[in-house]
Design a protein around this motif. Sequence first.
Motif, short mmCIF file in Angstrom:
data_model
loop_
_atom_site.label_atom_id
_atom_site.label_comp_id
_atom_site.label_asym_id
_atom_site.label_seq_id
_atom_site.Cartn_x
_atom_site.Cartn_y
_atom_site.Cartn_z
N PRO A 67 -15.01 10.02 -0.44
CA PRO A 67 -16.07 9.03 -1.49
C PRO A 67 -15.22 7.90 -1.58
N ALA A 68 -15.85 6.62 -1.65
CA ALA A 68 -15.22 5.37 -1.83
C ALA A 68 -14.97 5.31 -3.51
N SER A 69 -13.72 5.14 -3.80
CA SER A 69 -13.51 4.79 -5.21
C SER A 69 -12.17 4.02 -5.28
N PRO A 70 -12.01 3.13 -6.46
CA PRO A 70 -10.44 2.51 -6.50
C PRO A 70 -9.32 3.65 -6.41
N LEU A 71 -9.68 4.91 -7.05
CA LEU A 71 -8.57 5.80 -7.14
C LEU A 71 -8.21 6.27 -5.62
N ALA A 72 -9.50 6.65 -4.89
CA ALA A 72 -9.07 7.01 -3.63
C ALA A 72 -8.59 5.96 -2.61
N LEU A 73 -8.90 4.64 -2.66
CA LEU A 73 -8.34 3.63 -2.05
C LEU A 73 -6.95 3.32 -2.45
N PHE A 74 -6.46 3.46 -3.80
CA PHE A 74 -5.16 3.40 -4.04
C PHE A 74 -4.33 4.45 -3.52
N ALA A 75 -4.83 5.69 -3.48
CA ALA A 75 -4.08 6.78 -2.97
C ALA A 75 -3.76 6.61 -1.55
N HIS A 76 -4.69 5.94 -0.59
CA HIS A 76 -4.62 5.72 0.59
C HIS A 76 -3.74 4.58 0.93
N PHE A 77 -3.64 3.47 0.15
CA PHE A 77 -2.72 2.45 0.23
C PHE A 77 -1.24 3.02 -0.02
N ASP A 78 -1.00 3.96 -1.10
CA ASP A 78 0.02 4.51 -1.26
C ASP A 78 0.60 5.05 -0.17
N GLU A 79 -0.13 6.26 0.43
CA GLU A 79 0.25 7.20 1.43
C GLU A 79 0.61 6.23 2.81
N LEU A 80 -0.22 5.10 2.86
CA LEU A 80 0.10 4.14 4.20
C LEU A 80 1.54 3.68 3.93
N LEU A 81 1.75 2.95 2.72
CA LEU A 81 3.03 2.26 2.37
C LEU A 81 4.43 3.44 2.30
N GLY A 82 3.87 4.28 1.47
CA GLY A 82 4.94 5.20 1.17
C GLY A 82 5.35 6.36 2.00
N ALA A 83 4.63 6.76 3.02
CA ALA A 83 4.56 8.10 3.93
C ALA A 83 4.69 7.36 5.40
N GLN A 84 3.45 6.69 5.77
CA GLN A 84 3.34 6.17 7.08
C GLN A 84 4.07 5.23 7.70
N LEU A 85 4.57 4.15 6.93
CA LEU A 85 5.35 3.23 7.37
C LEU A 85 6.81 3.72 7.38
N PRO A 86 7.15 4.26 6.67
CA PRO A 86 8.83 4.84 6.78
C PRO A 86 8.65 5.76 7.98
N GLY A 88 -13.51 -5.20 -8.25
CA GLY A 88 -12.50 -6.12 -8.98
C GLY A 88 -11.27 -5.53 -9.33
N GLN A 89 -11.40 -4.26 -9.70
CA GLN A 89 -10.06 -3.40 -9.91
C GLN A 89 -9.26 -3.33 -8.82
N ILE A 90 -9.74 -3.16 -7.73
CA ILE A 90 -8.71 -3.17 -6.46
C ILE A 90 -8.41 -4.36 -6.24
#
Length: 246
Positions: A39-58, A84-86
């Motif tokens: 379900p789309a929400s700012p918190l879900a998107l932030f978690a996805h961004f964090d996982e992409l940068l913090g786990a997948q790129l390394p 707007g928060q995003i």
Amino acid sequence: MLFDPRIHPAALTDQDLETLQIFGVRAVVAVADATATGPASPLALFAHFDELLGAQLPRLERAGLRAWAALGVHPSALPRRGLGQILEALPGYFRGGKVVALGQLGLSKGDEREEEALLEQLALAHRFHRAAIVSAPGLHKERLTRRLLGALRRSKLAPERILVDGAVGRTVRTIRELGYIAGLTLHPDHLSVEQAVKLVRTLGPERLVLDTAAGDGASDILALGRAAHRLSKAGLSSRVVRRVTL
């Protein structure tokens, strides 16, 4: 060396990453997924961004791939509230130089809400000197692509900084004529290797790049390497092959 400007690493195994290297891929851009957040929400998107940068790129870098990220809100992941928060938080992810583009962006239904979200993210890319990876619509491609290109023309982001991914034979010429980079996606839902090679031979390499969307559904992780080989076998010069695969 091959460069794939659109992969989805969470769905790729370590063996898949090794295979990419065996077939010549050395650098990639990992893009935010359209539907990875539930379900789309700012918190879900932030978690996805964090996982992409913090786990997948390394993880990609440990596998020997040079890796960057594209973060953004695809229309399929557009939250009912909180865009707007995003947008306010996104520049914080730009620190460190790993986020080189906003993406995937685009239109799905093509309504005013989606168009406004697209334009606001393109404005952010312009302000912070980032590129944008924009997906041409899969359904009703020509009609929605025309609307998409109309929105892109209203943005201040320079055309050469916009990759319009998912181009096909009916849309690629218009995309290039407007100064955008046309992405030929080697994927069962987009183009076969043979179709892409034919387009490169017909149109030439200017403002054309190949990508695979590896990890997005039933993708073909070998497609970029096979396309480079087919282009060479078709008699195209190494300069042309480099232009569309680097």
